[in-house]
Design an enzyme around this catalytic site. Structure first.
Site, PDB file in Angstrom:
ATOM      1  N   SER A   1       7.345  14.025 -54.938  1.00  0.00           N
ATOM      2  CA  SER A   1       6.502  14.650 -55.973  1.00  0.00           C
ATOM      3  C   SER A   1       7.391  15.568 -56.801  1.00  0.00           C
ATOM      4  O   SER A   1       8.469  15.970 -56.346  1.00  0.00           O
ATOM      5  CB  SER A   1       5.417  15.478 -55.276  1.00  0.00           C
ATOM      6  OG  SER A   1       4.737  16.305 -56.199  1.00  0.00           O
TER       7      SER A   1
ATOM      8  N   TYR B   1       2.535  22.326 -48.902  1.00  0.00           N
ATOM      9  CA  TYR B   1       2.710  20.996 -49.516  1.00  0.00           C
ATOM     10  C   TYR B   1       4.111  20.869 -50.110  1.00  0.00           C
ATOM     11  O   TYR B   1       4.797  19.859 -49.878  1.00  0.00           O
ATOM     12  CB  TYR B   1       1.641  20.775 -50.596  1.00  0.00           C
ATOM     13  CG  TYR B   1       1.701  19.410 -51.249  1.00  0.00           C
ATOM     14  CD1 TYR B   1       1.342  18.258 -50.558  1.00  0.00           C
ATOM     15  CD2 TYR B   1       2.102  19.271 -52.582  1.00  0.00           C
ATOM     16  CE1 TYR B   1       1.384  17.003 -51.171  1.00  0.00           C
ATOM     17  CE2 TYR B   1       2.148  18.017 -53.200  1.00  0.00           C
ATOM     18  CZ  TYR B   1       1.790  16.885 -52.487  1.00  0.00           C
ATOM     19  OH  TYR B   1       1.843  15.641 -53.094  1.00  0.00           O
TER      20      TYR B   1
HETATM   21  P1  NDP Z   1      -4.660   9.158 -52.309  1.00  0.00           P
HETATM   22  O1  NDP Z   1      -5.368  10.235 -51.559  1.00  0.00           O
HETATM   23  O2  NDP Z   1      -5.432   8.335 -53.274  1.00  0.00           O
HETATM   24  O3  NDP Z   1      -3.915   8.182 -51.286  1.00  0.00           O
HETATM   25  C1  NDP Z   1      -3.313   8.644 -50.113  1.00  0.00           C
HETATM   26  C2  NDP Z   1      -3.095   7.464 -49.193  1.00  0.00           C
HETATM   27  O4  NDP Z   1      -2.463   7.939 -47.998  1.00  0.00           O
HETATM   28  C3  NDP Z   1      -4.396   6.786 -48.791  1.00  0.00           C
HETATM   29  O5  NDP Z   1      -4.209   5.393 -48.809  1.00  0.00           O
HETATM   30  C4  NDP Z   1      -4.601   7.263 -47.365  1.00  0.00           C
HETATM   31  O6  NDP Z   1      -5.254   6.253 -46.614  1.00  0.00           O
HETATM   32  C5  NDP Z   1      -3.170   7.415 -46.891  1.00  0.00           C
HETATM   33  N1  NDP Z   1      -3.043   8.287 -45.730  1.00  0.00           N
HETATM   34  C6  NDP Z   1      -3.353   9.593 -45.629  1.00  0.00           C
HETATM   35  N2  NDP Z   1      -3.145  10.015 -44.372  1.00  0.00           N
HETATM   36  C7  NDP Z   1      -2.691   8.950 -43.675  1.00  0.00           C
HETATM   37  C8  NDP Z   1      -2.309   8.736 -42.336  1.00  0.00           C
HETATM   38  N3  NDP Z   1      -2.339   9.725 -41.429  1.00  0.00           N
HETATM   39  N4  NDP Z   1      -1.903   7.507 -41.959  1.00  0.00           N
HETATM   40  C9  NDP Z   1      -1.880   6.493 -42.858  1.00  0.00           C
HETATM   41  N5  NDP Z   1      -2.220   6.631 -44.132  1.00  0.00           N
HETATM   42  C10 NDP Z   1      -2.624   7.841 -44.534  1.00  0.00           C
HETATM   43  O7  NDP Z   1      -3.456   9.911 -53.037  1.00  0.00           O
HETATM   44  P2  NDP Z   1      -2.204   9.414 -53.922  1.00  0.00           P
HETATM   45  O8  NDP Z   1      -2.253   7.978 -54.184  1.00  0.00           O
HETATM   46  O9  NDP Z   1      -2.143  10.362 -55.039  1.00  0.00           O
HETATM   47  O10 NDP Z   1      -1.018   9.789 -52.924  1.00  0.00           O
HETATM   48  C11 NDP Z   1       0.017   8.909 -52.576  1.00  0.00           C
HETATM   49  C12 NDP Z   1       1.317   9.697 -52.468  1.00  0.00           C
HETATM   50  O11 NDP Z   1       1.654  10.200 -53.748  1.00  0.00           O
HETATM   51  C13 NDP Z   1       1.261  10.904 -51.542  1.00  0.00           C
HETATM   52  O12 NDP Z   1       2.436  10.955 -50.775  1.00  0.00           O
HETATM   53  C14 NDP Z   1       1.198  12.071 -52.504  1.00  0.00           C
HETATM   54  O13 NDP Z   1       1.726  13.245 -51.950  1.00  0.00           O
HETATM   55  C15 NDP Z   1       2.056  11.536 -53.643  1.00  0.00           C
HETATM   56  N6  NDP Z   1       1.855  12.199 -54.924  1.00  0.00           N
HETATM   57  C16 NDP Z   1       0.614  12.224 -55.528  1.00  0.00           C
HETATM   58  C17 NDP Z   1       0.442  12.908 -56.712  1.00  0.00           C
HETATM   59  C18 NDP Z   1      -0.907  13.038 -57.362  1.00  0.00           C
HETATM   60  O14 NDP Z   1      -1.073  13.896 -58.246  1.00  0.00           O
HETATM   61  N7  NDP Z   1      -1.889  12.228 -57.007  1.00  0.00           N
HETATM   62  C19 NDP Z   1       1.554  13.582 -57.383  1.00  0.00           C
HETATM   63  C20 NDP Z   1       2.812  13.458 -56.692  1.00  0.00           C
HETATM   64  C21 NDP Z   1       2.942  12.802 -55.514  1.00  0.00           C
HETATM   65  P3  NDP Z   1      -6.337   6.470 -45.441  1.00  0.00           P
HETATM   66  O15 NDP Z   1      -7.115   7.717 -45.760  1.00  0.00           O
HETATM   67  O16 NDP Z   1      -7.152   5.212 -45.506  1.00  0.00           O
HETATM   68  O17 NDP Z   1      -5.534   6.571 -44.195  1.00  0.00           O
END
Ligand code: NDP
Length: 240
Positions: free
Chosen positions: A133, A146
Site C-alpha cells: 500500500s 496498519y
Molecule cells: P477487500 O476487503 O475487498 O478484500 C480483502 C480480501 O482479503 C478478501 O478477499 C478477504 O476474503 C481476504 N482475506 C481477509 N482476511 C483473510 C484471511 N485471514 N485469510 C484469507 N483471506 C483473507 O479489500 P481490498 O481488495 O482492498 O484489499 C486487498 C489488498 O489490497 C489488501 O492487502 C489491502 O491491504 C490492499 N490495499 C487496499 C487498498 C484499498 O484502499 N482498498 C489500498 C492499498 C492496499 P475473505 O473475507 O473471504 O477471507
C-alpha cells in the site's frame, strides 16, 4: 503452449477478485483462496480451483497450493493480496485488531511466499507479487498498526528480492493508494470510517480494483528477465 498456474489470496472481493477475473480472461489457470468459498465460486471462472483457506493457516495454504499444482502444474506466480485494514488510534484500539492485521497482512503473506518459493527456486522461474500500500511507504492518521504491517510488506519484499534474484525469481511490490473495495468496511471505529469515506468523496473518488489488477497483470507479463520491482499507483486526485 498452455499458461502456468497463478495463485491469488484474498480473491473473494476487491483487488483479488478483479485480478482473478483479468488473469482468467488472459487464459491462466488459477488457484483462488479466501475464507468465503461461496464468493470465490460465484466468480465462475474456468480452469480454476477455489479453496476456503485462511492465510494464517500455513498448513492449509501449503496443501491448497500442492493440490492446485497436481491439477495445473507448478505455480509460476502468487499474488499475496489477502489483507485487512482496521484503522484505529493506539490509545483506544482493541489490541486484538493489531493481532489480526499482523497475522493476516504479514504472517499470512509470509505463508504465501513459503508455499511457493522452494519450487520456484528449484525451477529457476517464478514471480511473487506482494500487495502492500502507499501506507507501506508513508504514514497516515489512525494507521499506526496498519502502516506497521504494510511497511513490513515492503521490507519483506525488498529483502526477499535480494535473496532470490540470483535464482531468477522476481519479487514485485504493488502499492496502491485508496481503492474502492470492502476494505474500509471492516474498520470498527465509526468516526474514522466516516472521515475516510468523506475524504474519498471529497477528492472525487479513488482507484477501481480493476486499475490495480491491470498493474499486477502488466508487471507479471513482462519477460522473466525484466523485474518491475515496485508499482505505486493512486487516483490522480489523491495528494496524500
Ligand atoms: P477487500 O476487503 O475487498 O478484500 C480483502 C480480501 O482479503 C478478501 O478477499 C478477504 O476474503 C481476504 N482475506 C481477509 N482476511 C483473510 C484471511 N485471514 N485469510 C484469507 N483471506 C483473507 O479489500 P481490498 O481488495 O482492498 O484489499 C486487498 C489488498 O489490497 C489488501 O492487502 C489491502 O491491504 C490492499 N490495499 C487496499 C487498498 C484499498 O484502499 N482498498 C489500498 C492499498 C492496499 P475473505 O473475507 O473471504 O477471507
Amino acid at each position: 503452449m498452455s499458461l502456468p498456474l497463478i495463485v491469488i489470496t484474498g480473491a473473494s472481493s476487491g483487488i483479488g477478485a478483479a485480478t482473478a477475473r483479468l488473469l482468467s480472461e488472459r487464459g491462466y489457470p488459477l488457484l483462488l483462496l479466501a475464507r468465503r468459498l461461496d464468493r470465490l465460486e460465484a466468480l465462475q471462472l474456468p480452469n480454476t480451483l477455489s479453496r476456503a483457506v485462511d492465510v494464517t493457516d500455513r498448513a492449509a495454504l501449503v496443501a491448497a497450493v500442492a493440490e492446485a499444482e497436481q491439477h495445473f502444474g507448478p505455480a509460476d506466480a502468487i499474488v499475496n493480496n489477502a489483507g485487512v485494514m482496521l484503522l484505529g488510534e493506539m490509545q483506544r484500539q482493541d489490541p486484538a485488531e493489531w493481532d489480526t492485521m499482523l497475522d493476516v497482512n504479514v504472517k499470512g503473506l509470509l505463508n504465501g511466499v513459503h508455499a511457493v518459493l522452494a519450487g520456484m527456486v528449484a525451477r529457476r522461474h517464478g514471480t511473487i507479487i506482494n500487495v502492500s500500500s502507499v501506507a507501506g511507504r508513508k504514514t497516515y492518521a489512525s494507521h499506526v498498526a496498519y502502516c506497521g504491517t504494510k511497511f513490513a510488506v515492503h521490507a519483506v519484499s525488498e529483502n526477499l528480492r535480494q535473496e532470490v534474484s540470483e535464482h531468477n525469481v522476481r519479487v514485485i511490490t504493488i502499492a496502491p493508494g485508496a481503492v474502492e473495495t470492502e476494505l474500509l468496511g471492516h474498520t470498527t471505529d465509526v468516526a474514522i470510517r466516516q472521515d475516510y469515506q468523506d475524504w474519498k468523496e471529497q477528492i472525487g473518488g479513488v482507484l477501481r480494483a480493476e486499475d490495480v489488477a491491470e498493474a499486477i497483470r502488466f508487471a507479471y507479463e513482462q519477460p522473466q528477465s525484466v523485474s518491475i520491482r515496485e508499482i505505486v499507483l493512486t487516483a490522480t486526485a489523491q495528494a496524500a
